[in-house]
Design a protein around this motif. Structure first.
Motif, PDB file in Angstrom:
ATOM      1  N   PHE A   1      29.283  62.318  39.006  1.00  0.00           N
ATOM      2  CA  PHE A   1      28.547  60.857  40.168  1.00  0.00           C
ATOM      3  C   PHE A   1      26.902  61.149  39.616  1.00  0.00           C
ATOM      4  O   PHE A   1      26.380  59.945  39.416  1.00  0.00           O
TER       5      PHE A   1
ATOM      6  N   GLU B   1      39.725  70.228  43.168  1.00  0.00           N
ATOM      7  CA  GLU B   1      39.627  69.897  44.665  1.00  0.00           C
ATOM      8  C   GLU B   1      40.625  69.730  45.662  1.00  0.00           C
ATOM      9  O   GLU B   1      41.292  69.033  46.389  1.00  0.00           O
TER      10      GLU B   1
ATOM     11  N   GLU C   1      25.796  67.599  50.843  1.00  0.00           N
ATOM     12  CA  GLU C   1      27.141  67.091  50.558  1.00  0.00           C
ATOM     13  C   GLU C   1      26.378  65.585  50.399  1.00  0.00           C
ATOM     14  O   GLU C   1      26.843  64.099  50.903  1.00  0.00           O
ATOM     15  N   TRP C   2      26.548  64.695  49.558  1.00  0.00           N
ATOM     16  CA  TRP C   2      25.652  63.424  48.863  1.00  0.00           C
ATOM     17  C   TRP C   2      24.623  63.104  50.232  1.00  0.00           C
ATOM     18  O   TRP C   2      25.607  62.262  50.300  1.00  0.00           O
TER      19      TRP C   2
END
Ligand code: FCB
Length: 398
Positions: free
Chosen positions: A111, A315, A360-361
């Motif tokens: 990302f 994942e 978490e982003w």
């Protein structure tokens, strides 16, 4: 292309920006300062300095693999300027994993990109593919002996984020639409533009070429699988949505050394489109439905679309504060995974998301880890799920 044989990989996954801390040259770090409603990564869980302890805990529990990423923004802080010290840092991580008996699975892009890359136009910039290939070429200096390399993590979710930013469809109230947090009343994720996807496919193929020439690794990428299921009469809509969200990226993996399957939940598709996750007490901390069966759906769909590329689950996991729930979810997900393997799908391993609770982003609340972390002292506290997964790994089957 390298060939990877047994043993089955049993491990856990992380991403650099979510665990390292102070990734100050990345586009995400810049974004964190701009978006109200978004928490900062800050020191994250200081894995940049504590990776040895993290790997030791995984190995001691009985796992034999660790998926982690290397951070482009650290390795190439200025275009064309490579940090030898950062390359050496990631080489030490690889050596440490091997010393602990953990097979390293290395992601080159998860990302985040360097801030300068974003300023040049990011993935839509004219030089994007060239820039990425040149970083990947630099990375091959330290990838010797790494048997599994993922060029990019979830290009489909990345395309969604690039599309959202391009269209400035960030929420008018300023709240950031996280790639993973999809709980009501937040809107469902915006649709990734296939043209953005095509650019990422180009980048993947260019990187794959470099890696094939310079390493013996099995090369692939990892795709977020939304495990869509059609309501009666919605089959056509399902196929359209599958193409936009997943198949574009899975088709691009044909001929790869492996395909990384990433699955958490499943969603219904009606004629009107993707149905939001219905509110339910069982929903996870990111608002998604509790659907351990999604892993079986994801693996079977991936196998079919890629035409039989070896599957590595890179994942799978659940955002929950209740570790018993994590064990129940994972146990059921593994049942579905092994049922798919028993049906002839070539499954090479299972890497749980995540090794540790992490950033978490944009949010710290959703906890996916097998290990808890005190964010004041950075103390690691393994949860029962870590020992449980280690036991499964030792037995070799759920
Ligand atoms: C995936 C991401 C990963 C993490 C999990 C929960 O989409 O690849 O970094 O956020 O979801």
């Amino acid at each position: 292309m390298g060939t990877v044989t047994k043993p089955f990989l049993w491990g856990a996954s992380t991403a650099p920006h979510q665990i390292e801390g102070n990734n100050v040259n990345s586009d995400w770090w810049a974004r964190e300062g701009l978006m109200p409603g978004m928490e900062r990564s800050g020191d994250a869980i200081d894995s940049y300095h504590r990776y040895e302890e993290d790997m030791r805990l995984l190995a001691e529990a009985g796992l034999n693999a660790y998926r982690f990423g290397i951070e482009w923004a650290r390795i190439e802080p200025v275009p064309g300027h490579l940090s030898r010290a950062e390359l050496a840092h990631y080489r030490r991580m690889i050596d440490t994993a091997v010393r602990f008996g953990l097979t390293p699975v290395v992601t080159l892009h998860h990302f985040t990109s360097p801030r300068w890359f974003a300023e040049e136009g990011g993935w839509l910039g004219d030089r994007a593919v060239e820039r990425f290939s040149s970083y990947v070429t630099a990375a091959t200096r330290i990838l010797d002996g790494v048997p599994w390399i993922a060029t990019m993590n979830e290009p489909n979710m990345l395309a969604m984020m690039v599309t959202a930013e391009r269209d400035a469809r960030l929420r008018p109230d300023g709240a950031w639409q996280s790639p993973t947090v999809d709980n009501q009343p937040r809107p469902i994720l915006p649709t990734p533009d296939p043209e953005v996807g095509a650019r990422l496919v180009e980048a993947h193929h260019a990187a794959r070429e470099v890696l094939r020439e310079r390493t013996d690794a099995a090369v692939g990428w990892t795709v977020a699988n939304r495990a869509f299921v059609a309501r009666p009469g919605a089959e056509e809509t399902l196929h359209e949505l599958e193409h936009i969200w997943e198949d574009l990226y899975l088709e691009a993996a044909r001929g790869d050394g492996f395909i990384g399957v990433q699955s958490y939940s499943s969603q219904w598709v009606s004629r009107e489109g993707i149905e939001p996750h219905p509110p339910h007490p069982d929903n996870t901390l990111v608002g998604t439905a509790y659907r351990p069966d999604s892993l079986g759906i994801a693996v079977r769909h991936t196998w079919e679309v890629t035409g039989g590329v070896p599957v590595l689950v890179t994942e799978n996991g659940i955002a929950t504060a209740d570790d018993e729930r994590r064990i129940a979810y994972t146990s059921e997900a593994l049942g579905h995974l092994f049922a798919a393997a028993d049906d002839g799908i070539d499954v090479r391993g299972y890497l749980h998301w995540s090794a540790l609770d992490n950033y978490e982003w944009g949010h710290w609340e959703p906890t996916f880890g097998l290990i808890a972390v005190d964010r004041e002292t950075f103390e690691r506290r393994p949860k029962p799920s870590l020992a449980w997964l280690g036991d499964v790994a030792r037995r070799g089957r759920p």
